[in-house]
Design an enzyme around this catalytic site. Sequence first.
Site, short mmCIF file in Angstrom:
data_model
loop_
_atom_site.label_atom_id
_atom_site.label_comp_id
_atom_site.label_asym_id
_atom_site.label_seq_id
_atom_site.Cartn_x
_atom_site.Cartn_y
_atom_site.Cartn_z
N GLU A 25 1.99 -0.40 -4.80
CA GLU A 25 1.00 0.60 -5.20
C GLU A 25 1.76 1.92 -5.34
O GLU A 25 1.73 2.77 -4.46
CB GLU A 25 -0.14 0.73 -4.17
CG GLU A 25 -1.28 1.57 -4.72
CD GLU A 25 -1.98 2.45 -3.70
OE1 GLU A 25 -2.99 3.09 -4.05
OE2 GLU A 25 -1.53 2.56 -2.54
N ASP B 89 0.84 -1.20 0.00
CA ASP B 89 0.00 0.00 0.00
C ASP B 89 0.87 1.26 0.00
O ASP B 89 1.88 1.33 0.70
CB ASP B 89 -0.87 -0.03 1.27
CG ASP B 89 -1.97 1.00 1.24
OD1 ASP B 89 -2.79 0.95 0.30
OD2 ASP B 89 -2.02 1.85 2.15
C1 NOJ Z 1 -4.42 2.98 -0.95
C2 NOJ Z 1 -5.52 1.98 -0.76
O1 NOJ Z 1 -5.70 1.28 -1.97
C3 NOJ Z 1 -6.73 2.76 -0.35
O2 NOJ Z 1 -7.90 1.99 -0.38
C4 NOJ Z 1 -6.46 3.32 1.02
O3 NOJ Z 1 -7.54 4.14 1.42
C5 NOJ Z 1 -5.17 4.14 1.04
N1 NOJ Z 1 -4.10 3.52 0.32
C6 NOJ Z 1 -4.69 4.33 2.45
O4 NOJ Z 1 -4.21 3.12 2.96
#
Ligand code: NOJ
Length: 533
Positions: free
Chosen positions: A270, A206
């Site tokens: 990500e 993440d």
């Molecule tokens: C990215 C995640 O995919 C999202 O759903 C989340 O709200 C934020 N990061 C914070 O963790």
Amino acid sequence: MAAASTSHEPWWRNAVLYQIYPRSYGDTNGDGIGDLPGITAHLDHLEWLGIDAIWISPITVSPNADWGYDVADYCDVDPALGTLADLDALVAAAAARGIAVVLDLVPNHTSIENPWFVDARASRDAEHRDWYVWADPAADGGPPNNWVSSFGGPAWTLDPTTGQYYLHNFLPEQPDLNWWNDAVRDEFDRILRFWFDRGIAGFRIDVAHMLVKDRELRDNPPTDDTDDWIDQIREQRPVYNTSRPEVHDVYRRWRLIARQYDPERLLLGETHVPDLATLASFYGHDDELGLAFNFPFLFSDFTADGLRAIVDATAAALPADAWPVWTLSNHDVSRAPTRWCAGDAERARCALLLLLTLRGTPVLYYGDELGLPDTAVPVDRLVDPVSIMYQPVHNRDAARTPMPWTADAGAGFTAAGVEPWLPFGDLAAYNVAAQRDDVRSTLHFTRELLALRREYDDLRVGDFVDAGSFDNVWTYRRGDRLLVVLHLGPEPVSIPMPGSGRVLLDTHRTRDGECFARAVEIEGWRGLLVALD
Ligand code: NOJ
Ligand code: CA
């Protein structure tokens, strides 16, 4: 680990991944919330479809301020989703079908209910105080610097007990960890090993670009009209709270851990960065992330020229030993059939043809295989804090609703009469059972394409050669003999061909097997995968 491995390369280069939002896949205990046994119960679908690995959004213990992305315990399963034993059973059942299990790791921040933060906020000399980012108020008593949260508002909250602010780049319930602290790094090494030892095939990481912040907590500079649109909305260029050079040390360290396992464990970032040079940096010299998500592609317009420009620029930006990863949809954005395709099934199949024929690892989002559009979630049913703040402009719940397995009451997701945690969409229009009965369906189209990926090495690992775009038609080759013709416009056109050949797969399914000589006539909003003689 992946069924279609053909070389010494890491398994994920040959794999098709599939993202599951665990609360929305299958509910086995009738509480309206999807759970781990519910994923196990649907593995037959994934095997039939031809998936090599699933990535499950967070399953760890969470008070759900941000639906799993606020973690209270990194080494246990949230009780609403099941138990560690359920996870072990899922991993074993998936392995028996040749399917690997990738989990979500949230290292940038924890939950405020995580015992580390509970301890940290208790006093300035608490054992875990320095696991988080604390700073004194500015001279006027306000936040220590100008950083804004990705969800809007200041990225700092004053904690009255100790009189300092703590940093949160997302909700105030998601305090950022301090990645300058070696104890934090050591703890995450342990967390990685805990899951890898359990047979977890890797992690989606993440907000991978954000972990390390500027040590001096300097103010971000203002944006101008050359900046990315998201940064312009926030009115600051995130120079000091994202993509700091020191974040790469973390991934070099993790890659060494991942490589101690056989098969090597996947690190899929990500990497929500607007430019491809920064994206490329996260691959390092084949010693950082194995895959780094490409957000410029996700946010492209659905046009031949727009997509072509980003795909070609990605190929140019990535180091030669790096491997791209592509996705159409995820739990944070509107689904591609809505966002790109105005709900039109033919266009959705063009998007799938693109996703599954580019050079790189494709990641399907659950429901993509049906061409599933967003669900219109009524305002009083929204549960995501970001959707509640920003609807109707930004509605994440619309893409997180339960998987429609059947058109029956409960949708095959939960028992009849149970209210699911988010509402069902139009079950009659989209469901797995009906599409399985229809060989012309999007589901069968996706399955055929996955079968062709297994059959033709060139579709997975062959070179990508852009063969040009003509009006709304983009053509590209994979390897020497495969050609994709993608028509993202309404009018029929005739496309010259380098020779004769045969249609392997047609998005409409009426021209499969058709032979052609020097040109191909192609109708609007249609794609063909062809084999040249
Ligand atoms: C990215 C995640 O995919 C999202 O759903 C989340 O709200 C934020 N990061 C914070 O963790
Ligand atoms: Ca359940």
